[in-house]
Design a protein around this motif. Structure first.
Motif, short mmCIF file in Angstrom:
data_model
loop_
_atom_site.label_atom_id
_atom_site.label_comp_id
_atom_site.label_asym_id
_atom_site.label_seq_id
_atom_site.Cartn_x
_atom_site.Cartn_y
_atom_site.Cartn_z
N ASN A 139 0.82 -1.21 0.00
CA ASN A 139 0.00 0.00 0.00
C ASN A 139 0.86 1.26 0.00
OD1 ASN A 139 -2.88 -0.97 0.24
ND2 ASN A 139 -1.97 -2.05 1.98
N ASP A 140 2.16 1.09 -0.19
CA ASP A 140 3.06 2.25 -0.18
C ASP A 140 4.03 2.24 -1.36
OD1 ASP A 140 4.82 0.24 0.53
OD2 ASP A 140 5.12 0.95 2.59
N GLY A 141 3.56 1.75 -2.49
CA GLY A 141 4.38 1.76 -3.69
C GLY A 141 5.50 0.74 -3.71
N GLY A 142 5.44 -0.23 -2.81
CA GLY A 142 6.43 -1.30 -2.79
C GLY A 142 7.53 -1.12 -1.78
N GLU A 143 7.48 -0.04 -0.97
CA GLU A 143 8.49 0.10 0.09
C GLU A 143 8.37 -1.04 1.09
OE1 GLU A 143 8.77 3.90 1.95
OE2 GLU A 143 8.42 4.99 0.08
N HIS A 144 7.15 -1.51 1.31
CA HIS A 144 6.90 -2.65 2.19
C HIS A 144 5.90 -3.57 1.49
CE1 HIS A 144 7.98 0.73 4.86
NE2 HIS A 144 8.69 -0.19 5.49
N TRP A 145 6.20 -4.86 1.51
CA TRP A 145 5.30 -5.87 0.93
C TRP A 145 4.84 -6.80 2.04
CZ3 TRP A 145 3.64 -6.00 -4.12
CH2 TRP A 145 4.30 -5.14 -5.00
N GLN A 146 3.53 -7.02 2.13
CA GLN A 146 2.96 -7.92 3.14
C GLN A 146 2.51 -9.22 2.48
OE1 GLN A 146 1.59 -4.51 2.91
NE2 GLN A 146 3.33 -4.03 4.24
N LYS A 147 2.92 -10.33 3.06
CA LYS A 147 2.52 -11.63 2.55
C LYS A 147 1.11 -11.97 3.06
CE LYS A 147 4.44 -15.45 4.12
NZ LYS A 147 5.39 -16.58 4.32
N ARG A 148 0.27 -12.45 2.15
CA ARG A 148 -1.09 -12.87 2.52
C ARG A 148 -1.31 -14.32 2.11
NH1 ARG A 148 -5.39 -8.93 -0.04
NH2 ARG A 148 -6.71 -10.59 0.78
N PHE A 149 -2.13 -15.00 2.90
CA PHE A 149 -2.53 -16.36 2.57
C PHE A 149 -4.01 -16.34 2.23
CE2 PHE A 149 -4.14 -20.60 3.94
CZ PHE A 149 -3.49 -21.35 2.97
N LEU A 150 -4.36 -16.66 0.98
CA LEU A 150 -5.75 -16.57 0.52
C LEU A 150 -6.50 -17.86 0.85
CD1 LEU A 150 -5.34 -14.74 -2.91
CD2 LEU A 150 -5.49 -13.80 -0.60
N ASP A 151 -6.90 -17.98 2.12
CA ASP A 151 -7.56 -19.22 2.54
C ASP A 151 -8.94 -19.39 1.91
OD1 ASP A 151 -8.76 -17.20 3.97
OD2 ASP A 151 -8.61 -18.18 5.91
N SER A 152 -9.53 -18.32 1.37
CA SER A 152 -10.83 -18.45 0.71
C SER A 152 -10.73 -19.28 -0.57
CB SER A 152 -11.40 -17.07 0.39
OG SER A 152 -10.58 -16.37 -0.53
N LEU A 153 -9.52 -19.48 -1.08
CA LEU A 153 -9.35 -20.26 -2.31
C LEU A 153 -9.07 -21.74 -2.03
CD1 LEU A 153 -7.27 -17.77 -4.50
CD2 LEU A 153 -9.73 -17.91 -4.11
N LEU A 154 -9.06 -22.12 -0.76
CA LEU A 154 -8.87 -23.52 -0.40
C LEU A 154 -10.13 -24.32 -0.70
CD1 LEU A 154 -7.21 -23.02 3.10
CD2 LEU A 154 -6.07 -24.01 1.10
N PHE A 155 -9.94 -25.60 -1.00
CA PHE A 155 -11.07 -26.51 -1.02
C PHE A 155 -11.51 -26.76 0.42
CE2 PHE A 155 -8.90 -27.74 -5.05
CZ PHE A 155 -9.92 -27.38 -5.90
N GLU A 156 -12.78 -27.15 0.60
CA GLU A 156 -13.34 -27.28 1.95
C GLU A 156 -12.54 -28.26 2.81
OE1 GLU A 156 -15.52 -25.86 4.87
OE2 GLU A 156 -15.75 -25.20 2.79
N ASP A 157 -12.15 -29.40 2.24
CA ASP A 157 -11.39 -30.39 3.01
C ASP A 157 -10.05 -29.82 3.45
OD1 ASP A 157 -13.43 -32.17 2.73
OD2 ASP A 157 -12.46 -33.36 1.16
N ASP A 158 -9.40 -29.07 2.57
CA ASP A 158 -8.12 -28.46 2.92
C ASP A 158 -8.29 -27.41 4.01
OD1 ASP A 158 -6.70 -29.99 1.11
OD2 ASP A 158 -6.88 -28.52 -0.50
N ARG A 159 -9.39 -26.66 3.95
CA ARG A 159 -9.63 -25.63 4.96
C ARG A 159 -9.81 -26.28 6.34
NH1 ARG A 159 -13.41 -23.36 2.60
NH2 ARG A 159 -12.19 -21.75 1.56
N ASP A 160 -10.58 -27.37 6.39
CA ASP A 160 -10.78 -28.06 7.67
C ASP A 160 -9.47 -28.61 8.20
OD1 ASP A 160 -13.46 -27.52 7.47
OD2 ASP A 160 -13.99 -29.50 6.66
N TYR A 161 -8.66 -29.17 7.30
CA TYR A 161 -7.37 -29.73 7.69
C TYR A 161 -6.46 -28.64 8.26
CZ TYR A 161 -2.56 -31.33 6.78
OH TYR A 161 -1.22 -31.64 6.88
N LEU A 162 -6.42 -27.48 7.59
CA LEU A 162 -5.56 -26.40 8.07
C LEU A 162 -6.06 -25.80 9.38
CD1 LEU A 162 -4.52 -24.36 4.90
CD2 LEU A 162 -3.11 -25.86 6.31
N ASN A 163 -7.38 -25.70 9.54
CA ASN A 163 -7.92 -25.18 10.81
C ASN A 163 -7.52 -26.07 11.97
OD1 ASN A 163 -9.12 -22.95 9.67
ND2 ASN A 163 -11.09 -23.96 9.34
N ASP A 164 -7.52 -27.38 11.73
CA ASP A 164 -7.11 -28.31 12.78
C ASP A 164 -5.62 -28.16 13.08
OD1 ASP A 164 -7.66 -30.77 14.48
OD2 ASP A 164 -6.08 -31.54 13.16
#
Length: 334
Positions: free
Chosen positions: A143-168
């Motif tokens: 959000n600052d032109g690339g001076e800082h980059w934040q890593k995000r994990f897009l858990d909304s793109l997981l399949f349901e089984d993978d989401r349950d596995y990761l939550n556990d």
């Protein structure tokens, strides 16, 4: 996987030598316009292409090319310009570089060799707000032109089984959770702005959409289980979306429809990129193939040397292409 060259670009940070220190400048090449080039963009009246060993070249006429000053030697895989002067490129080791002078000089913003993942595409939606995506669900935002980059994990793109596995795992094995989230998502090969939407396209048929400038993401219906390498759209002008990738699979849909139609043909050349020109799509593919699609009818032409075409732009009535052995120039019919 398709042709070995693009396999190297998309999935393996070891296909080309990455042993040179990131802090070193790009290798100086007498014929830099004849080396592996992976992406090309227009920055105002300037052409800018990126590729192997940190090479960035610029030109104002598509004939004479100048190599830019670049503070890295990694393979650069993508370049994006927000305006005629301000641009970013990304590549292996999650490297991100930035220019404020139309690609003549570049500054290092990020390098993460320990991550051992390539960034595969980069997009800025404003002078400050941008995204860099890549292998195994890599997703960075600034959000600052690339001076800082934040890593995000897009858990909304997981399949349901993978989401349950990761939550556990997150609850019972935090260390295991960190390990799994580093590789559980498919590769993100392309991020594009399509009108008011942002689109991700990637491995295993992944297409995802954001309608709130990247804050949230939703998977689109799967239409093909192979990898997509390009997505382009004229839907904001009442046109259509096009998505294409592995083994020449190409799909289109009209702006007012949710139904994708596959374009039938018999050429299995993997498609790497697509642009719109004169009411037809031009798709750049492996083995020197250019697909033309107009009114849902496909034709194709073959470049003589058969070298893979990774991207292209229209410039002064010519098609300027980045290929596995440098710049290719082709006259366009009026």
């Amino acid at each position: 996987m398709k042709y070995l060259l693009y396999a190297c670009l998309a999935y393996s940070a070891s296909c080309f030598s990455q042993d040179m220190p990131v802090a070193q400048h790009a290798v100086s090449a007498v014929n830099a316009n004849k080396t592996l080039l992976t992406d090309i963009e227009l920055a105002g009246s300037q052409l800018v292409a990126v590729g192997k060993h940190g090479v960035v070249i610029t030109s104002s006429d598509a004939q004479s090319w100048q190599q830019a000053s670049v503070p890295t030697q990694v393979l650069l895989t993508a370049v994006d310009f927000y305006n005629s002067d301000l641009g970013w490129a990304c590549g292996h080791d999650a490297t991100i570089i930035n220019t404020v002078d139309a690609g003549k000089t570049w500054q290092l913003q990020q390098s993460l060799p320990n991550m051992d993942k390539p960034c595969l595409d980069i997009l800025f939606t404003s002078e400050k707000h941008g995204y860099a995506v890549g292998a195994y669900g890599m997703f960075f935002e600034t959000n600052d032109g690339g001076e800082h980059w934040q890593k995000r994990f897009l858990d909304s793109l997981l399949f349901e089984d993978d989401r349950d596995y990761l939550n556990d795992l997150k609850e019972n094995d935090p260390e295991g959770y960190e390990v799994e989230t580093a590789s559980i998502l498919p590769h993100f090969n392309r991020i594009v702005k399509a009108g008011e939407r942002l689109i991700l396209a990637g491995e295993m048929g992944l297409m995802a959409e954001s309608v709130d400038n990247g804050q949230t993401w939703q998977r689109l219906e799967e239409i093909y289980m192979g990898s997509f390498f390009t997505f382009a759209s004229t839907a904001d002008q009442g046109g259509e979306d096009i998505v294409a990738g592995l083994r020449g699979n190409i799909f289109t849909r009209q702006a007012d429809s949710d139904q994708w139609q596959q374009i039938p043909h018999s050429n299995y050349a993997t498609v790497n990129s697509a642009i719109k020109y004169n009411n037809e799509w031009l798709l750049f593919a492996n083995s020197g193939v250019i697909f033309h699609i107009k009114n849902d009818q496909l034709s194709e032409e073959q470049m003589p040397d058969g070298k893979s075409l990774l991207d292209g732009v229209v410039f002064q009535n010519k098609l300027i292409m980045a290929s596995e052995n440098g710049i290719k120039v082709k006259e366009l019919n009026p």
